[in-house]
Design a protein around this motif. Structure first.
Motif, mmCIF file in Angstrom:
data_model
loop_
_atom_site.group_PDB
_atom_site.id
_atom_site.type_symbol
_atom_site.label_atom_id
_atom_site.label_comp_id
_atom_site.label_asym_id
_atom_site.label_seq_id
_atom_site.Cartn_x
_atom_site.Cartn_y
_atom_site.Cartn_z
ATOM 1 N N VAL A 18 17.236 -19.426 62.623
ATOM 2 C CA VAL A 18 16.068 -18.615 62.625
ATOM 3 C C VAL A 18 15.057 -18.873 63.300
ATOM 4 O O VAL A 18 14.387 -19.781 63.257
ATOM 5 N N SER A 19 14.609 -17.968 64.316
ATOM 6 C CA SER A 19 13.325 -18.180 65.173
ATOM 7 C C SER A 19 12.678 -16.829 65.084
ATOM 8 O O SER A 19 12.993 -15.930 65.813
ATOM 9 N N GLY A 20 11.592 -16.373 64.180
ATOM 10 C CA GLY A 20 10.593 -15.442 64.401
ATOM 11 C C GLY A 20 10.962 -14.384 63.110
ATOM 12 O O GLY A 20 11.098 -14.991 61.978
ATOM 13 N N LYS A 21 10.962 -13.508 63.263
ATOM 14 C CA LYS A 21 11.024 -12.297 62.299
ATOM 15 C C LYS A 21 12.477 -11.836 61.984
ATOM 16 O O LYS A 21 13.164 -11.278 62.825
ATOM 17 N N VAL A 22 12.867 -11.898 60.630
ATOM 18 C CA VAL A 22 14.231 -11.331 60.384
ATOM 19 C C VAL A 22 14.218 -9.755 60.200
ATOM 20 O O VAL A 22 13.503 -9.431 59.266
ATOM 21 N N THR A 23 14.841 -9.317 61.182
ATOM 22 C CA THR A 23 14.748 -7.848 61.066
ATOM 23 C C THR A 23 16.171 -7.293 60.509
ATOM 24 O O THR A 23 16.959 -7.957 60.149
ATOM 25 N N ARG A 24 16.303 -6.048 59.967
ATOM 26 C CA ARG A 24 17.242 -5.447 59.308
ATOM 27 C C ARG A 24 18.489 -5.370 60.259
ATOM 28 O O ARG A 24 19.724 -5.656 59.950
ATOM 29 N N GLU A 25 18.169 -5.278 61.550
ATOM 30 C CA GLU A 25 19.439 -5.431 62.667
ATOM 31 C C GLU A 25 19.915 -6.577 62.604
ATOM 32 O O GLU A 25 21.057 -6.891 62.745
ATOM 33 N N ASP A 26 19.111 -7.854 62.517
ATOM 34 C CA ASP A 26 19.643 -9.072 62.227
ATOM 35 C C ASP A 26 20.682 -9.197 61.355
ATOM 36 O O ASP A 26 21.756 -9.831 61.280
ATOM 37 N N TYR A 27 20.141 -8.922 59.940
ATOM 38 C CA TYR A 27 20.846 -8.927 58.965
ATOM 39 C C TYR A 27 22.052 -8.207 58.795
ATOM 40 O O TYR A 27 23.181 -8.970 58.521
ATOM 41 N N ASP A 28 22.007 -6.920 59.257
ATOM 42 C CA ASP A 28 23.302 -6.114 59.259
ATOM 43 C C ASP A 28 24.322 -6.743 60.175
ATOM 44 O O ASP A 28 25.501 -6.765 60.107
ATOM 45 N N ARG A 29 23.846 -7.425 61.221
ATOM 46 C CA ARG A 29 24.701 -8.134 62.137
ATOM 47 C C ARG A 29 25.381 -9.250 61.678
ATOM 48 O O ARG A 29 26.637 -9.557 61.993
ATOM 49 N N ILE A 30 24.690 -9.962 60.651
ATOM 50 C CA ILE A 30 25.433 -10.994 60.360
ATOM 51 C C ILE A 30 25.922 -11.245 59.091
ATOM 52 O O ILE A 30 26.855 -11.764 58.801
ATOM 53 N N ALA A 31 25.537 -10.301 58.083
ATOM 54 C CA ALA A 31 25.880 -10.379 56.843
ATOM 55 C C ALA A 31 27.501 -9.741 56.935
ATOM 56 O O ALA A 31 28.256 -10.334 56.097
ATOM 57 N N ASP A 32 27.808 -8.938 57.569
ATOM 58 C CA ASP A 32 29.257 -8.533 57.640
ATOM 59 C C ASP A 32 30.240 -9.500 58.087
ATOM 60 O O ASP A 32 31.216 -9.768 57.677
ATOM 61 N N ARG A 33 29.751 -10.168 59.318
ATOM 62 C CA ARG A 33 30.447 -11.397 59.760
ATOM 63 C C ARG A 33 30.611 -12.452 58.687
ATOM 64 O O ARG A 33 31.514 -13.182 58.553
ATOM 65 N N MET A 34 29.426 -12.869 57.990
ATOM 66 C CA MET A 34 29.379 -13.973 57.114
ATOM 67 C C MET A 34 30.304 -13.478 55.884
ATOM 68 O O MET A 34 31.298 -14.444 55.266
ATOM 69 N N GLN A 35 30.384 -12.288 55.614
ATOM 70 C CA GLN A 35 31.169 -11.766 54.040
ATOM 71 C C GLN A 35 32.423 -12.145 54.635
ATOM 72 O O GLN A 35 33.288 -12.358 53.917
ATOM 73 N N SER A 36 33.160 -11.477 55.993
ATOM 74 C CA SER A 36 34.302 -11.664 56.270
ATOM 75 C C SER A 36 34.816 -13.340 56.269
ATOM 76 O O SER A 36 35.940 -13.760 55.921
ATOM 77 N N PHE A 37 33.833 -13.988 56.810
ATOM 78 C CA PHE A 37 34.289 -15.541 56.822
ATOM 79 C C PHE A 37 34.449 -16.146 55.557
ATOM 80 O O PHE A 37 35.344 -16.544 55.152
ATOM 81 N N ILE A 38 33.340 -15.629 54.458
ATOM 82 C CA ILE A 38 33.599 -16.230 53.252
ATOM 83 C C ILE A 38 34.751 -15.400 52.393
ATOM 84 O O ILE A 38 35.778 -16.327 52.008
ATOM 85 N N ASP A 39 35.271 -14.414 52.784
ATOM 86 C CA ASP A 39 36.627 -13.852 52.321
ATOM 87 C C ASP A 39 37.724 -14.462 52.818
ATOM 88 O O ASP A 39 38.538 -14.694 51.918
ATOM 89 N N ALA A 40 37.585 -14.869 53.961
ATOM 90 C CA ALA A 40 38.647 -15.678 54.680
ATOM 91 C C ALA A 40 38.948 -17.052 54.242
ATOM 92 O O ALA A 40 40.085 -17.577 54.014
#
Length: 120
Positions: A18-40
């Motif tokens: 993390v560097s700076g302000k966390v935006t909703r765009e950042d969250y949406d881009r990462i949350a789905d990828r991380m959820q898929s990684f956790i599920d796998a």
């Protein structure tokens, strides 16, 4: 880019920087990828590198809480790496309330954090 995301299936590790302000765009881009990684992977380890933090967009807070509530039991180890003075104590306080093993490190000790997570 405010948040950088790297995953390693061999070690079942996600590293977020993390560097700076966390935006909703950042969250949406990462949350789905991380959820898929956790599920796998089933159970994963996390390295959070916080170089700077200028806050979060308010629209990130509730989805983030729901993500954590759903997935915290699937994260076995967390290394929080930052030179921001208040990050360590807040992380340790939160870690005391979780079953996840958590350690904090200074930015200069990022390699040690990676080693700890890899050895887990």
């Amino acid at each position: 880019m405010t948040v950088k995301y790297i995953e390693d299936a061999d070690t079942k590790t996600v590293e977020l920087t993390v560097s700076g302000k966390v935006t909703r765009e950042d969250y949406d881009r990462i949350a789905d990828r991380m959820q898929s990684f956790i599920d796998a992977q089933g159970t994963v380890k996390l390295i959070e590198v916080i170089e700077s933090l200028d806050g979060f967009e308010p629209s990130v807070i509730w989805p983030g809480i729901k993500f954590d509530f759903r997935n915290l039991r699937h994260i076995s180890h967390v290394a929080v790496v930052s030179d921001i003075g208040w990050i360590g104590p807040v992380s340790k306080a939160a870690g005391a309330l979780m079953s996840t093993k958590l350690r904090t490190y200074d930015l200069a000790d990022l390699d040690a954090a990676r080693e700890w997570v890899a050895a887990a």
